[in-house]
Design an enzyme around this catalytic site. Structure first.
Site, PDB file in Angstrom:
ATOM      1  N   HIS A  68       6.471  -0.360  -2.162  1.00 32.75           N
ATOM      2  CA  HIS A  68       5.033  -0.151  -2.374  1.00 32.75           C
ATOM      3  C   HIS A  68       4.363  -1.508  -2.550  1.00 32.75           C
ATOM      4  CE1 HIS A  68       5.240   4.272  -3.951  1.00 32.75           C
ATOM      5  NE2 HIS A  68       6.004   4.081  -2.893  1.00 32.75           N
ATOM      6  N   GLU A  70       2.395  -2.631  -4.791  1.00 32.15           N
ATOM      7  CA  GLU A  70       2.483  -3.151  -6.153  1.00 32.15           C
ATOM      8  C   GLU A  70       3.840  -3.797  -6.417  1.00 32.15           C
ATOM      9  OE1 GLU A  70       0.405   0.971  -6.641  1.00 32.15           O
ATOM     10  OE2 GLU A  70       1.730  -0.022  -5.193  1.00 32.15           O
ATOM     11  N   CYS A  98       1.495   4.922  -8.678  1.00 32.93           N
ATOM     12  CA  CYS A  98       2.381   6.064  -8.881  1.00 32.93           C
ATOM     13  C   CYS A  98       3.278   5.800 -10.101  1.00 32.93           C
ATOM     14  CB  CYS A  98       3.231   6.281  -7.638  1.00 32.93           C
ATOM     15  SG  CYS A  98       4.497   5.013  -7.396  1.00 32.93           S
ATOM     16  N   CYS A 101       5.542   2.647  -9.776  1.00 37.38           N
ATOM     17  CA  CYS A 101       4.821   1.385  -9.895  1.00 37.38           C
ATOM     18  C   CYS A 101       4.337   1.144 -11.324  1.00 37.38           C
ATOM     19  CB  CYS A 101       3.664   1.354  -8.903  1.00 37.38           C
ATOM     20  SG  CYS A 101       4.250   1.271  -7.180  1.00 37.38           S
TER      21      CYS A 101
END
Length: 165
Positions: A68, A70, A98, A101
Site C-alpha cells: 500500500h 502508506e 486500512c 496501514c
C-alpha cells in the site's frame, strides 16, 4: 500568555496551505498509480517540511498485498532516517488508511496522519473502525481528515467507474 488572534489565524492558514501542498503531492502519486493500473492511492511522509518518503499503491506490480502507498512511504522514510521509529513525522495519504496501514503508522510512531477521503468500507481511523482511538495502544497519532477530500474521492471514483465499464 495567550497568542493574539491574528497570529492564531495566520498559523491556521499556513497549516492549511502546507497540508494542501503535501496532499497535492500525494494526489500526484495516486495519479501515477492509476496510470500503472493500480488502485489510485498516494502517500507522502514529511519531517520538518522535507519529504522523506513518498509512493503509491503497488500491490499488483510487486505481487504484494502489503504494498500500500502508506507502507511503501513509511519504508522509504525509515531508510532515509536510518530508524524504524519515525517520530516527528506527518503522513499524508489520499484515503483513510486500512487496519494494516494504521498498524504500521502506530508501530512507526508517526506523529500526525492527514488524509483526504474517508473509506466507508475499510477505513480504520473513524469510518469503519477507530483503531487509532483504542486506549490500549501505547502511541497516539494526531489525525486530520478531509484535506482535498473532493479531489481524493474523485480519483478513486473515476478509476473504479472505468473498471466497471
Amino acid at each position: 500568555m495567550t497568542m493574539p488572534a491574528g497570529h492564531l489565524i495566520e498559523n491556521t492558514v499556513k497549516g492549511i496551505v502546507v497540508d494542501e501542498k503535501f496532499m497535492e503531492m500525494a494526489l500526484e502519486e495516486a495519479n501515477t498509480a492509476a496510470l500503472e493500473g493500480e488502485v489510485p492511492i498516494g502517500a507522502v511522509l514529511v519531517k520538518k517540511g522535507d519529504i522523506i518518503g513518498s509512493d503509491h499503491n503497488r500491490c499488483i506490480q510487486l505481487n504484494d498485498p502489503t504494498a500500500h502507498a502508506e507502507i511503501l512511504a513509511i519504508r522509504k522514510g525509515g531508510q532515509v532516517l536510518g530508524n524504524y521509529r519515525l517520530a516527528g513525522t506527518t503522513l499524508y495519504v489520499t484515503i483513510e488508511p486500512c487496519p494494516m496501514c494504521v498498524g504500521a503508522i502506530t508501530q512507526a510512531r508517526i506523529e500526525k496522519l492527514i488524509y483526504g477521503a474517508s473509506d466507508e468500507k475499510t477505513g480504520a481511523v473513524g469510518s469503519k473502525f477507530r483503531l487509532l482511538h483504542d486506549p490500549h495502544l501505547n502511541h497516539r497519532v494526531e489525525v486530520k481528515g478531509g484535506v482535498l477530500k473532493q479531489e481524493c474521492s474523485e480519483i478513486l471514483q473515476v478509476f473504479f467507474k472505468g473498471r466497471r465499464l
